[in-house]
Design a protein around this motif. Structure first.
Motif, PDB file in Angstrom:
ATOM      1  N   LEU A  44       0.807  -1.216   0.000  1.00 27.20           N
ATOM      2  CA  LEU A  44       0.000   0.000   0.000  1.00 27.20           C
ATOM      3  C   LEU A  44       0.842   1.270   0.000  1.00 27.20           C
ATOM      4  CD1 LEU A  44      -2.784  -0.846   2.596  1.00 27.20           C
ATOM      5  CD2 LEU A  44      -3.093  -0.462   0.147  1.00 27.20           C
ATOM      6  N   ILE A  45       1.841   1.299   0.850  1.00 32.93           N
ATOM      7  CA  ILE A  45       2.558   2.549   1.103  1.00 32.93           C
ATOM      8  C   ILE A  45       3.741   2.772   0.162  1.00 32.93           C
ATOM      9  CG2 ILE A  45       3.895   3.806   2.839  1.00 32.93           C
ATOM     10  CD1 ILE A  45       2.027   2.495   4.934  1.00 32.93           C
ATOM     11  N   LEU A  46       4.495   1.736  -0.153  1.00 30.84           N
ATOM     12  CA  LEU A  46       5.688   1.913  -0.984  1.00 30.84           C
ATOM     13  C   LEU A  46       5.372   2.576  -2.327  1.00 30.84           C
ATOM     14  CD1 LEU A  46       8.726   1.560  -0.951  1.00 30.84           C
ATOM     15  CD2 LEU A  46       8.409  -0.725  -1.897  1.00 30.84           C
ATOM     16  N   PRO A  47       4.340   2.135  -3.068  1.00 29.06           N
ATOM     17  CA  PRO A  47       4.046   2.827  -4.334  1.00 29.06           C
ATOM     18  C   PRO A  47       3.647   4.298  -4.159  1.00 29.06           C
ATOM     19  CG  PRO A  47       2.993   0.675  -4.289  1.00 29.06           C
ATOM     20  CD  PRO A  47       3.510   0.935  -2.903  1.00 29.06           C
ATOM     21  N   VAL A  48       3.042   4.632  -3.039  1.00 26.39           N
ATOM     22  CA  VAL A  48       2.661   6.026  -2.787  1.00 26.39           C
ATOM     23  C   VAL A  48       3.912   6.874  -2.576  1.00 26.39           C
ATOM     24  CG1 VAL A  48       1.465   7.578  -1.192  1.00 26.39           C
ATOM     25  CG2 VAL A  48       0.419   5.396  -1.841  1.00 26.39           C
ATOM     26  N   LEU A  49       4.867   6.348  -1.827  1.00 30.31           N
ATOM     27  CA  LEU A  49       6.079   7.099  -1.504  1.00 30.31           C
ATOM     28  C   LEU A  49       7.132   7.057  -2.617  1.00 30.31           C
ATOM     29  CD1 LEU A  49       6.540   5.959   2.212  1.00 30.31           C
ATOM     30  CD2 LEU A  49       5.483   8.071   1.360  1.00 30.31           C
ATOM     31  N   TRP A  50       7.029   6.053  -3.507  1.00 31.88           N
ATOM     32  CA  TRP A  50       8.101   5.793  -4.477  1.00 31.88           C
ATOM     33  C   TRP A  50       7.585   5.838  -5.913  1.00 31.88           C
ATOM     34  CZ3 TRP A  50      11.352   0.681  -4.723  1.00 31.88           C
ATOM     35  CH2 TRP A  50      12.616   0.948  -5.249  1.00 31.88           C
ATOM     36  N   TYR A  51       6.720   6.800  -6.241  1.00 34.19           N
ATOM     37  CA  TYR A  51       6.263   7.062  -7.604  1.00 34.19           C
ATOM     38  C   TYR A  51       5.648   5.843  -8.294  1.00 34.19           C
ATOM     39  CZ  TYR A  51       9.219  11.093  -6.782  1.00 34.19           C
ATOM     40  OH  TYR A  51       9.793  12.214  -6.238  1.00 34.19           O
ATOM     41  N   GLY A  52       4.940   4.994  -7.549  1.00 32.35           N
ATOM     42  CA  GLY A  52       4.268   3.858  -8.148  1.00 32.35           C
ATOM     43  C   GLY A  52       5.095   2.590  -8.205  1.00 32.35           C
ATOM     44  N   TYR A  53       6.297   2.640  -7.680  1.00 31.66           N
ATOM     45  CA  TYR A  53       7.171   1.462  -7.703  1.00 31.66           C
ATOM     46  C   TYR A  53       6.998   0.604  -6.453  1.00 31.66           C
ATOM     47  CZ  TYR A  53       9.948   3.757 -11.381  1.00 31.66           C
ATOM     48  OH  TYR A  53      10.373   4.355 -12.543  1.00 31.66           O
ATOM     49  N   THR A  54       7.132  -0.693  -6.621  1.00 28.05           N
ATOM     50  CA  THR A  54       7.475  -1.611  -5.544  1.00 28.05           C
ATOM     51  C   THR A  54       8.907  -2.027  -5.869  1.00 28.05           C
ATOM     52  OG1 THR A  54       6.746  -3.582  -6.746  1.00 28.05           O
ATOM     53  CG2 THR A  54       5.102  -2.463  -5.353  1.00 28.05           C
ATOM     54  N   VAL A  55       9.531  -2.804  -5.035  1.00 34.46           N
ATOM     55  CA  VAL A  55      10.911  -3.224  -5.318  1.00 34.46           C
ATOM     56  C   VAL A  55      10.951  -4.016  -6.629  1.00 34.46           C
ATOM     57  CG1 VAL A  55      12.846  -4.620  -4.499  1.00 34.46           C
ATOM     58  CG2 VAL A  55      11.575  -3.196  -2.893  1.00 34.46           C
ATOM     59  N   GLY A  56      10.023  -4.963  -6.779  1.00 38.06           N
ATOM     60  CA  GLY A  56       9.986  -5.765  -8.000  1.00 38.06           C
ATOM     61  C   GLY A  56       9.702  -4.933  -9.239  1.00 38.06           C
ATOM     62  N   LYS A  57       8.766  -4.008  -9.125  1.00 37.28           N
ATOM     63  CA  LYS A  57       8.443  -3.157 -10.264  1.00 37.28           C
ATOM     64  C   LYS A  57       9.630  -2.264 -10.636  1.00 37.28           C
ATOM     65  CE  LYS A  57       3.400  -2.969 -10.148  1.00 37.28           C
ATOM     66  NZ  LYS A  57       3.221  -4.228  -9.432  1.00 37.28           N
ATOM     67  N   LYS A  58      10.325  -1.743  -9.657  1.00 41.46           N
ATOM     68  CA  LYS A  58      11.499  -0.906  -9.942  1.00 41.46           C
ATOM     69  C   LYS A  58      12.554  -1.711 -10.700  1.00 41.46           C
ATOM     70  CE  LYS A  58      14.049   2.824  -9.412  1.00 41.46           C
ATOM     71  NZ  LYS A  58      13.766   4.056 -10.131  1.00 41.46           N
ATOM     72  N   LEU A  59      12.796  -2.941 -10.250  1.00 41.84           N
ATOM     73  CA  LEU A  59      13.774  -3.792 -10.929  1.00 41.84           C
ATOM     74  C   LEU A  59      13.351  -4.138 -12.356  1.00 41.84           C
ATOM     75  CD1 LEU A  59      14.743  -6.165  -7.984  1.00 41.84           C
ATOM     76  CD2 LEU A  59      16.173  -4.390  -9.034  1.00 41.84           C
ATOM     77  N   MET A  60      12.049  -4.237 -12.591  1.00 43.38           N
ATOM     78  CA  MET A  60      11.533  -4.542 -13.926  1.00 43.38           C
ATOM     79  C   MET A  60      11.337  -3.285 -14.780  1.00 43.38           C
ATOM     80  SD  MET A  60      11.312  -7.827 -14.150  1.00 43.38           S
ATOM     81  CE  MET A  60      10.361  -7.998 -15.647  1.00 43.38           C
ATOM     82  N   GLY A  61      11.524  -2.099 -14.177  1.00 44.89           N
ATOM     83  CA  GLY A  61      11.374  -0.850 -14.913  1.00 44.89           C
ATOM     84  C   GLY A  61       9.929  -0.489 -15.210  1.00 44.89           C
ATOM     85  N   ILE A  62       9.018  -0.866 -14.292  1.00 45.74           N
ATOM     86  CA  ILE A  62       7.603  -0.563 -14.475  1.00 45.74           C
ATOM     87  C   ILE A  62       7.054   0.045 -13.191  1.00 45.74           C
ATOM     88  CG2 ILE A  62       7.323  -2.376 -16.183  1.00 45.74           C
ATOM     89  CD1 ILE A  62       6.016  -4.143 -14.070  1.00 45.74           C
ATOM     90  N   ARG A  63       5.927   0.741 -13.305  1.00 47.67           N
ATOM     91  CA  ARG A  63       5.329   1.354 -12.126  1.00 47.67           C
ATOM     92  C   ARG A  63       3.833   1.542 -12.313  1.00 47.67           C
ATOM     93  NH1 ARG A  63       5.212   7.242 -11.755  1.00 47.67           N
ATOM     94  NH2 ARG A  63       5.235   8.073 -13.850  1.00 47.67           N
ATOM     95  N   ILE A  64       3.138   1.749 -11.204  1.00 48.50           N
ATOM     96  CA  ILE A  64       1.693   1.956 -11.206  1.00 48.50           C
ATOM     97  C   ILE A  64       1.418   3.455 -11.285  1.00 48.50           C
ATOM     98  CG2 ILE A  64      -0.454   1.578  -9.931  1.00 48.50           C
ATOM     99  CD1 ILE A  64       1.267  -0.459  -8.204  1.00 48.50           C
ATOM    100  N   VAL A  65       0.503   3.846 -12.175  1.00 43.48           N
ATOM    101  CA  VAL A  65       0.069   5.239 -12.261  1.00 43.48           C
ATOM    102  C   VAL A  65      -1.444   5.274 -12.425  1.00 43.48           C
ATOM    103  CG1 VAL A  65       2.228   6.119 -13.258  1.00 43.48           C
ATOM    104  CG2 VAL A  65       0.399   5.343 -14.769  1.00 43.48           C
ATOM    105  N   LYS A  66      -2.033   6.441 -12.172  1.00 47.40           N
ATOM    106  CA  LYS A  66      -3.451   6.638 -12.442  1.00 47.40           C
ATOM    107  C   LYS A  66      -3.648   6.730 -13.956  1.00 47.40           C
ATOM    108  CE  LYS A  66      -4.377   9.318  -8.264  1.00 47.40           C
ATOM    109  NZ  LYS A  66      -4.899  10.618  -7.797  1.00 47.40           N
ATOM    110  N   VAL A  67      -4.869   6.507 -14.418  1.00 46.74           N
ATOM    111  CA  VAL A  67      -5.122   6.541 -15.857  1.00 46.74           C
ATOM    112  C   VAL A  67      -4.822   7.906 -16.473  1.00 46.74           C
ATOM    113  CG1 VAL A  67      -6.762   4.630 -15.943  1.00 46.74           C
ATOM    114  CG2 VAL A  67      -7.590   6.921 -15.493  1.00 46.74           C
ATOM    115  N   ASP A  68      -4.829   8.974 -15.666  1.00 44.13           N
ATOM    116  CA  ASP A  68      -4.492  10.298 -16.183  1.00 44.13           C
ATOM    117  C   ASP A  68      -2.988  10.574 -16.144  1.00 44.13           C
ATOM    118  OD1 ASP A  68      -4.004  10.759 -13.480  1.00 44.13           O
ATOM    119  OD2 ASP A  68      -5.516  12.319 -13.257  1.00 44.13           O
ATOM    120  N   GLY A  69      -2.198   9.561 -15.762  1.00 45.36           N
ATOM    121  CA  GLY A  69      -0.741   9.692 -15.737  1.00 45.36           C
ATOM    122  C   GLY A  69      -0.176  10.214 -14.431  1.00 45.36           C
TER     123      GLY A  69
END
Length: 137
Positions: free
Chosen positions: A51-76
């Motif tokens: 819940l908290i890591l993506p909020v503090l880290w621009y949508g990244y979790t550790v795994g997502k950061k390593l894969m070069g992907i992140r979560i964003v809202k549909v408006d970017g």
């Protein structure tokens, strides 16, 4: 959805999160305190990280950061705590109520849909992208 990410990269990020964060956490609690799956503390920590890591880290979790992907809202825009609560907690409740069928449907959605959005993405108004922070309009 700009540079949305499909099934395999998302699965890879989830596997990395499990290997890097959650498996060591489980081992730590199980070996030191004998809690393992029979105690809620490791699960609570897992939920807080997701819940908290993506909020503090621009949508990244550790795994997502390593894969070069992140979560964003549909408006970017970057995700907030309300968005992540919907994406993670409400979706997990739905997946539990459907006895896991929702997870399978979501996996097919990510693999088949052009925008690669899953049920939890629709619930929260998010998607997963390869765009770095500041690259989306």
């Amino acid at each position: 959805m700009e540079r949305s990410v499909g099934f395999w990269k998302r699965l890879g990020a989830s596997v990395l999160d499990g290997l890097i964060i959650f498996f060591p956490l489980f081992i730590l609690f199980d070996l030191t305190l004998g809690w393992g799956d029979n105690h809620p503390v490791p699960n609570i920590i897992q939920y807080l990280v997701m819940l908290i890591l993506p909020v503090l880290w621009y949508g990244y979790t550790v795994g997502k950061k390593l894969m070069g992907i992140r979560i964003v809202k549909v408006d970017g825009q970057d995700v907030g705590i309300g968005t992540m609560l919907m994406r993670f907690l409400l979706a997990n409740i739905l997946y539990g109520l459907t006895l896991g069928i929702g997870v399978l449907v979501s996996a097919f959605m990510v693999g088949i849909r052009d925008d690669h959005r899953s049920i939890h993405d629709f619930i929260a108004g998010t998607y997963v992208t390869e765009a770095k922070p500041g690259e989306l309009s």
